[in-house]
Design a protein around this motif. Structure first.
Motif, PDB file in Angstrom:
ATOM      1  N   VAL A  24      -4.547  -5.833  -8.323  1.00  0.00           N
ATOM      2  CA  VAL A  24      -3.748  -6.178  -7.119  1.00  0.00           C
ATOM      3  C   VAL A  24      -4.744  -6.829  -5.975  1.00  0.00           C
ATOM      4  N   TYR A  44      -3.857  -1.214 -10.259  1.00  0.00           N
ATOM      5  CA  TYR A  44      -3.995  -1.527  -8.896  1.00  0.00           C
ATOM      6  C   TYR A  44      -5.466  -2.385  -8.775  1.00  0.00           C
ATOM      7  N   ARG A  45      -6.303  -2.476  -9.807  1.00  0.00           N
ATOM      8  CA  ARG A  45      -7.466  -3.316  -9.755  1.00  0.00           C
ATOM      9  C   ARG A  45      -6.951  -4.702 -10.059  1.00  0.00           C
ATOM     10  N   ALA A  81       6.445   1.242  -2.112  1.00  0.00           N
ATOM     11  CA  ALA A  81       5.130   1.307  -3.017  1.00  0.00           C
ATOM     12  C   ALA A  81       4.808   2.744  -3.728  1.00  0.00           C
ATOM     13  N   TYR A 135      -9.883   3.551  -5.102  1.00  0.00           N
ATOM     14  CA  TYR A 135     -10.843   2.565  -4.326  1.00  0.00           C
ATOM     15  C   TYR A 135     -12.106   3.522  -3.850  1.00  0.00           C
ATOM     16  N   PHE A 147      -4.708   7.960  -5.030  1.00  0.00           N
ATOM     17  CA  PHE A 147      -4.678   6.671  -4.551  1.00  0.00           C
ATOM     18  C   PHE A 147      -5.873   6.217  -4.009  1.00  0.00           C
ATOM     19  N   LEU A 151      -2.995  -5.895  -0.744  1.00  0.00           N
ATOM     20  CA  LEU A 151      -2.271  -4.583  -0.467  1.00  0.00           C
ATOM     21  C   LEU A 151      -1.508  -4.885   1.162  1.00  0.00           C
ATOM     22  N   TYR A 187       4.390   3.265  -7.295  1.00  0.00           N
ATOM     23  CA  TYR A 187       3.055   3.601  -8.031  1.00  0.00           C
ATOM     24  C   TYR A 187       3.489   4.844  -8.923  1.00  0.00           C
ATOM     25  N   ASN A 222       0.974  -1.197  -0.055  1.00  0.00           N
ATOM     26  CA  ASN A 222      -0.023   0.110  -0.249  1.00  0.00           C
ATOM     27  C   ASN A 222       0.723   1.209  -0.081  1.00  0.00           C
ATOM     28  N   VAL A 235      -3.001   3.547 -13.807  1.00  0.00           N
ATOM     29  CA  VAL A 235      -2.806   3.303 -12.756  1.00  0.00           C
ATOM     30  C   VAL A 235      -3.878   2.677 -11.839  1.00  0.00           C
ATOM     31  N   THR A 236      -4.957   3.026 -12.310  1.00  0.00           N
ATOM     32  CA  THR A 236      -6.175   2.389 -11.666  1.00  0.00           C
ATOM     33  C   THR A 236      -6.444   1.237 -12.261  1.00  0.00           C
TER      34      THR A 236
END
Lengths: 276, 335
Positions: free
Chosen positions: B190, B187-188, B157, B332, B328, B193, B161, B150, B183-184
């Motif tokens: 991942v 992280y989808r 991290a 979410y 970030f 975290l 990122y 995270n 980037v979105t």
């Protein structure tokens, strides 16, 4: 009611003073520091922190999972205590000692072990995955970890009460024509109810504050599987001390109120038992 | 007792005396981040030897390790660090800002942004690279599971990122919206975290979760050595970020300990050929061109961009991307 009921035991005042002194030093002062620290910033900032969607989602998970885990612990803990008290079997001493293991194990170790078991390629997870059940990295995993650490509290609260309860009471009940379910419902359950409540309160409180084991199995996805203690740590990592302590204060207040409620309930059932 | 000048003077004299006649070695505390444990063990031994031969004084260096942000917080809360060697400048900035233990311009005091060695973000993949992960674009493909800590709690991290963001900017001529989308999507992919770099390495290596781990280059090579070449491989992307883990003397603490001079020498030692060599052996990219040339085979060629050039510095990057409510968090946020 007078402040002090007469007692034949001497030493009331020294005992009370020590109680208050130690409670203050060990519990009250550190906890009030939490509230004071959170007051170092403006109310609007505090409110924004404790009511942000991510934090609210974490309350839901932390309190919800702790409640569910506490209830599971009550059911299974009662069964375990029952077996340990009422039956003789080889290896009983070993089983009895096993119950305490979650107390002694560093919680991070428990978390890592549970995660390895329940991931999709873990020993247990691989059989659950085809059934569509995912445990690791879901709220279910959080409940599993919290049940693991909560179980001993229930077993250890109920065990002595069950051991004290005479089997003759049950025999008397059945000789008077009660069936097994009635014996359980009318004789055994009222006896152990206060102990079950205590065990539940302890397991629940422990689960709320648990960090080490949950972090590994939760997956820590924002909005989904972040527990409140993790968000406190995350806030600290961002040097937001006031925000972290504000969330802590919310948790503290909520836990305190719930524990107060459970204790009141327990007192009532105890009283009911004695007088009724 | 009142603090009259006489008493203060006596106390000062006593203090000075105790410093001057202090028996035993000089003690230094180096507060560092997670992956440098092995590096500083070697550095400390080498520096102690050099300092002894130069000044005749023994120096004993203790190390403290943990997540970069956590370490900075400990220093703010009073961990008496003579020097800090952390994962990113923002954390030392925080020490300057919150505890005023060193001046805000600390990063200009040593050469090369106070960063004696650099690193970058690379990919660690399973043996044989079954998902054919070669570059950043492969990480956002559906069905690829990416392990990264995270960024809100891990320094490494944040570098990862920003590396992904910077890659997308380069590829799309600086299109900010596309970078955000990239980037979105990343992280989808991942599934978990972890809060720190070591946690993610465990998730990937020990628990066998994920197809690719985003990691510090030096950590990735450490994992490669530990796990063996028959289990994992290091993949270096075409473009990545120049990760600059900086070092600084904590002025106020060092002054109190009377260690300013030796602390300064300790950090300067990192820039010497010997210090650079030790860094390179531990998979940190050396600043010295000669040492870099000697270890050229060890580090893959990769285009590197800096945080300053692409994001306008750490303060800005932190504020926009990682602060509460930042980009970030928005990834979410519920729709």
């Amino acid at each position: 009611m007078p402040f002090k009921k007469p007692s034949i035991l001497p030493g009331f005042w020294p005992a009370l003073s020590y109680t208050i002194l130690y409670l203050s030093l060990i519990v009250l002062i550190p906890l009030s520091a939490v509230f004071l620290k959170s007051l170092t910033t403006s109310w609007s900032h505090l409110w924004k922190v404790v009511s942000s969607p991510e934090v609210v989602a974490s309350y839901r998970l932390s309190f919800g999972a702790s409640l569910v885990a506490g209830m599971i612990s009550v059911v299974i803990g009662f069964l375990v205590a029952w077996v340990l008290v009422r039956y003789q079997f080889p290896g009983k001493a070993l089983a009895d000692a096993l119950v305490d293991l979650p107390f002694a194990l560093p919680t991070a170790v428990a978390g890592i072990a549970l995660t390895s078991l329940y991931t999709e390629n873990g020993w247990l997870g691989r059989y659950l995955a085809p059934l569509g059940i995912k445990v690791a990295f879901t709220p279910l995993g959080v409940i599993v970890a919290l049940t693991f650490i909560g179980l001993p509290f229930v077993v250890r609260s109920v065990q002595p009460v069950l051991a004290d309860a005479d089997a003759e009471l049950e025999e008397a009940a059945s000789s008077l024509g009660a069936n097994r379910w009635q014996v359980f419902r009318l004789v055994i359950f009222p006896l152990v109810r206060p102990a079950l409540l205590t065990g539940f309160a302890l397991a629940f409180a422990r689960a709320l504050g648990e960090y080490g084991s949950v972090i590994f199995i939760a997956g820590n996805m924002p909005m989904k599987t972040e527990i409140t203690p993790l968000l406190i740590v995350t806030k600290l990592e961002q040097y937001d001390y006031a925000g972290a302590t504000a969330i802590a204060a919310v948790m503290l207040t909520a836990s305190f109120l719930m524990l107060l409620g459970i204790n009141a309930l327990e007192r009532r059932t105890r009283k009911f038992m004695v007088t009724g | 007792m009142k603090f009259t000048p006489k008493w203060t003077g006596a106390a000062l004299a006593l203090l000075a005396g105790s410093v001057m006649f202090a028996a035993g070695p000089v003690k230094l505390l180096n507060v560092s981040y997670d992956p440098t444990r092995e590096l500083y063990q070697d550095i400390n031994a080498a520096f102690a030897k050099q300092w002894k031969s130069k000044t005749g004084v023994d120096v004993e260096i203790s190390q403290s390790h943990g997540g970069s942000g956590k370490q900075a917080r400990s220093v703010i809360d009073g961990l008496p660090a003579d020097v800090v060697t952390l994962g990113l400048a923002y954390d030392i900035d925080s020490i300057a800002e919150h505890a005023h233990l060193l001046p805000a311009n600390w990063q200009t005091r040593l050469p090369k942004n106070s960063t004696p060695y650099t690193s970058t973000i690379v990919f660690l993949v399973r043996h044989g690279n079954p998902k054919h992960i070669k570059d950043w674009d492969d990480l956002v493909r559906p069905g690829v599971s990416v392990i990264a800590p995270n960024p809100k709690s891990s320094g490494g991290a944040r570098w990862a990122y920003l590396a992904a963001w910077g890659y997308s900017l380069r590829k799309n001529n600086g299109d900010d919206g596309k970078a955000r989308d990239f980037v979105t999507r990343l992280y989808r992919n991942v599934p978990v975290l972890d809060s720190g770099a070591r946690g993610s390495t465990t998730t990937f290596a020990q628990r066998g979760i994920g197809d690719v781990l985003l990691d510090w280059e030096n950590e990735a090579f450490l994992a490669l050595n530990e796990l063996g070449k028959d289990r994992v491989e290091v993949v270096t992307p075409s473009i990545s970020i120049l990760a600059e883990p900086p070092v600084a003397v904590v002025d106020r603490v060092a002054a109190k300990h009377g260690t300013t001079q030796v602390a300064q020498a300790y950090l300067e030692f990192l820039y010497t050929p010997e210090g650079q060599e030790i860094g390179a052996r531990h998979f940190y990219r050396p600043r010295s061109t000669e040492v870099a040339a000697r270890y050229a085979g060890r580090f893959a060629q990769v285009q590197l961009f800096t945080v300053d050039a692409v994001f306008g510095g750490w303060q800005k990057a932190q504020k926009r991307h990682f602060d509460d409510g930042g980009v970030f968090d928005q990834i979410y946020a519920p729709k």
